[in-house]
Scaffold this motif. Structure first.
Motif, PDB file in Angstrom:
ATOM      1  N   ARG A  17       1.007  -1.132   0.015  1.00  0.00           N
ATOM      2  CA  ARG A  17      -0.347  -0.387  -0.186  1.00  0.00           C
ATOM      3  C   ARG A  17       1.125   1.188  -0.228  1.00  0.00           C
ATOM      4  NH1 ARG A  17      -4.719   1.891   4.764  1.00  0.00           N
ATOM      5  NH2 ARG A  17      -5.755   3.927   3.249  1.00  0.00           N
ATOM      6  N   THR A  18       0.758   2.103  -1.057  1.00  0.00           N
ATOM      7  CA  THR A  18       1.494   3.320  -1.439  1.00  0.00           C
ATOM      8  C   THR A  18       0.555   4.720  -1.148  1.00  0.00           C
ATOM      9  OG1 THR A  18       2.863   2.617  -2.442  1.00  0.00           O
ATOM     10  CG2 THR A  18       3.055   4.797  -2.490  1.00  0.00           C
ATOM     11  N   VAL A  19       0.126   5.613  -0.127  1.00  0.00           N
ATOM     12  CA  VAL A  19      -0.218   6.814  -0.085  1.00  0.00           C
ATOM     13  C   VAL A  19       0.694   7.929  -0.142  1.00  0.00           C
ATOM     14  CG1 VAL A  19      -1.907   8.423   1.418  1.00  0.00           C
ATOM     15  CG2 VAL A  19      -1.698   5.188   1.570  1.00  0.00           C
ATOM     16  N   PHE A  20      -0.166   8.302  -1.780  1.00  0.00           N
ATOM     17  CA  PHE A  20       0.505  10.235  -1.921  1.00  0.00           C
ATOM     18  C   PHE A  20      -0.147  10.611  -1.472  1.00  0.00           C
ATOM     19  CE2 PHE A  20       2.207   6.787  -5.580  1.00  0.00           C
ATOM     20  CZ  PHE A  20       3.420   6.938  -4.682  1.00  0.00           C
ATOM     21  N   PRO A  21       0.000  12.138  -0.914  1.00  0.00           N
ATOM     22  CA  PRO A  21      -0.861  13.086  -0.482  1.00  0.00           C
ATOM     23  C   PRO A  21      -0.970  14.160  -2.080  1.00  0.00           C
ATOM     24  CG  PRO A  21       1.269  13.376   0.825  1.00  0.00           C
ATOM     25  CD  PRO A  21       1.147  12.538  -0.660  1.00  0.00           C
ATOM     26  N   THR A  26       0.522  14.294  -9.377  1.00  0.00           N
ATOM     27  CA  THR A  26       0.303  14.603 -11.056  1.00  0.00           C
ATOM     28  C   THR A  26      -0.052  13.589 -12.062  1.00  0.00           C
ATOM     29  OG1 THR A  26       1.387  16.069 -13.109  1.00  0.00           O
ATOM     30  CG2 THR A  26       2.983  15.275 -11.841  1.00  0.00           C
ATOM     31  N   VAL A  27      -0.069  13.412 -13.066  1.00  0.00           N
ATOM     32  CA  VAL A  27      -0.190  11.791 -14.131  1.00  0.00           C
ATOM     33  C   VAL A  27       0.142  12.349 -15.013  1.00  0.00           C
ATOM     34  CG1 VAL A  27      -2.935  12.711 -13.556  1.00  0.00           C
ATOM     35  CG2 VAL A  27      -2.216  10.178 -14.182  1.00  0.00           C
ATOM     36  N   ARG A  28       0.345  11.692 -15.879  1.00  0.00           N
ATOM     37  CA  ARG A  28       0.396  11.623 -17.199  1.00  0.00           C
ATOM     38  C   ARG A  28       0.504   9.836 -17.976  1.00  0.00           C
ATOM     39  NH1 ARG A  28       7.312  12.143 -16.746  1.00  0.00           N
ATOM     40  NH2 ARG A  28       7.988  10.257 -16.117  1.00  0.00           N
ATOM     41  N   ILE A  42       2.689  10.778 -10.082  1.00  0.00           N
ATOM     42  CA  ILE A  42       3.965  10.887 -10.290  1.00  0.00           C
ATOM     43  C   ILE A  42       3.952  11.869  -8.673  1.00  0.00           C
ATOM     44  CG2 ILE A  42       6.375  11.734 -10.278  1.00  0.00           C
ATOM     45  CD1 ILE A  42       5.098  11.112 -13.230  1.00  0.00           C
ATOM     46  N   SER A  43       4.375  11.366  -7.502  1.00  0.00           N
ATOM     47  CA  SER A  43       4.479  12.271  -6.416  1.00  0.00           C
ATOM     48  C   SER A  43       6.001  12.594  -6.036  1.00  0.00           C
ATOM     49  CB  SER A  43       3.607  12.019  -4.991  1.00  0.00           C
ATOM     50  OG  SER A  43       3.990  12.539  -3.807  1.00  0.00           O
ATOM     51  N   PRO A  44       6.497  13.091  -4.859  1.00  0.00           N
ATOM     52  CA  PRO A  44       7.569  13.680  -4.975  1.00  0.00           C
ATOM     53  C   PRO A  44       8.502  12.502  -3.694  1.00  0.00           C
ATOM     54  CG  PRO A  44       6.522  15.722  -4.381  1.00  0.00           C
ATOM     55  CD  PRO A  44       5.683  14.666  -4.454  1.00  0.00           C
ATOM     56  N   ALA A  45       7.192  11.437  -3.434  1.00  0.00           N
ATOM     57  CA  ALA A  45       7.573  10.868  -2.384  1.00  0.00           C
ATOM     58  C   ALA A  45       7.571   9.219  -3.208  1.00  0.00           C
ATOM     59  CB  ALA A  45       6.339  10.277  -1.407  1.00  0.00           C
ATOM     60  N   GLU A  86      -4.481  24.007   4.504  1.00  0.00           N
ATOM     61  CA  GLU A  86      -3.708  24.440   5.325  1.00  0.00           C
ATOM     62  C   GLU A  86      -2.052  23.138   5.790  1.00  0.00           C
ATOM     63  OE1 GLU A  86      -5.114  24.951   9.487  1.00  0.00           O
ATOM     64  OE2 GLU A  86      -6.190  26.934   8.582  1.00  0.00           O
ATOM     65  N   ALA A  87      -2.879  22.374   5.813  1.00  0.00           N
ATOM     66  CA  ALA A  87      -2.416  20.823   5.430  1.00  0.00           C
ATOM     67  C   ALA A  87      -1.988  20.152   4.143  1.00  0.00           C
ATOM     68  CB  ALA A  87      -3.844  19.392   5.548  1.00  0.00           C
ATOM     69  N   ALA A  88      -2.259  20.687   3.049  1.00  0.00           N
ATOM     70  CA  ALA A  88      -1.438  20.944   1.684  1.00  0.00           C
ATOM     71  C   ALA A  88       0.019  22.075   1.198  1.00  0.00           C
ATOM     72  CB  ALA A  88      -2.027  20.799   0.466  1.00  0.00           C
ATOM     73  N   LEU A  89      -0.432  22.489   2.363  1.00  0.00           N
ATOM     74  CA  LEU A  89       0.975  23.895   1.999  1.00  0.00           C
ATOM     75  C   LEU A  89       2.258  23.652   1.965  1.00  0.00           C
ATOM     76  CD1 LEU A  89       1.307  26.287   0.124  1.00  0.00           C
ATOM     77  CD2 LEU A  89       0.804  27.473   2.234  1.00  0.00           C
ATOM     78  N   PRO A  90       2.651  23.051   3.928  1.00  0.00           N
ATOM     79  CA  PRO A  90       3.333  22.047   4.017  1.00  0.00           C
ATOM     80  C   PRO A  90       4.121  21.764   3.221  1.00  0.00           C
ATOM     81  CG  PRO A  90       2.190  23.242   5.924  1.00  0.00           C
ATOM     82  CD  PRO A  90       1.389  23.143   4.064  1.00  0.00           C
ATOM     83  N   VAL A  91       3.200  20.385   2.531  1.00  0.00           N
ATOM     84  CA  VAL A  91       3.256  19.137   1.451  1.00  0.00           C
ATOM     85  C   VAL A  91       4.260  19.432   0.145  1.00  0.00           C
ATOM     86  CG1 VAL A  91       2.591  17.479   1.021  1.00  0.00           C
ATOM     87  CG2 VAL A  91       2.473  17.628   2.957  1.00  0.00           C
TER      88      VAL A  91
END
Length: 121
Positions: A17-21, A26-28, A42-45, A86-91
């Motif tokens: 299981r992988t969770v990306f915020p 992004t998706v391509r 695609i995520s930074p993680a 507020e939760a998204a911007l720090p990520v």
């Protein structure tokens, strides 16, 4: 139906299981894959390679992911809640290079460009 409309599904394989915020993805389309109807989230993680069963299904999945990311960042007219924003911007800011405005270099930018993958004042 032609071969372009329907793909033989890959054998089922259970993955970890992988969770990306959602605010950071992004998706391509994965055109370099030998299998049809593949797309990447695609995520930074990290990233995930997925396969749909038809072209229209792949397009629908990609649109849903793009809409979800845009909604998290408030760019669809469908505003995320203040708590979600507020939760998204720090990520987003944790991604290397996003701690400063891509335009002027000022610290702590408050806006993110989904398409460019940068933060801006």
């Amino acid at each position: 139906l032609s071969i372009d409309d329907v793909a033989a599904p890959l054998p089922f394989r259970e993955a970890a299981r992988t969770v990306f915020p959602l605010a950071t993805v992004t998706v391509r389309e994965a055109r370099s894959q030998p299998l049809p109807f593949c797309f990447e989230v695609i995520s930074p993680a990290g990233s995930a390679l997925l396969q749909a069963s038809a072209q229209h299904e792949m397009a629908e999945w990609m649109q849903v992911i793009q809409n979800g990311t845009a909604a998290c960042l408030g760019s669809l007219g469908v505003r995320a809640s203040a708590r979600e924003e507020e939760a998204a911007l720090p990520v987003v800011r944790e991604v290397a290079g996003n701690g400063a405005c891509a335009d002027c270099g000022a610290p702590a930018p408050t806006w993110a460009s989904i398409n460019l993958g940068v933060t801006i004042c």
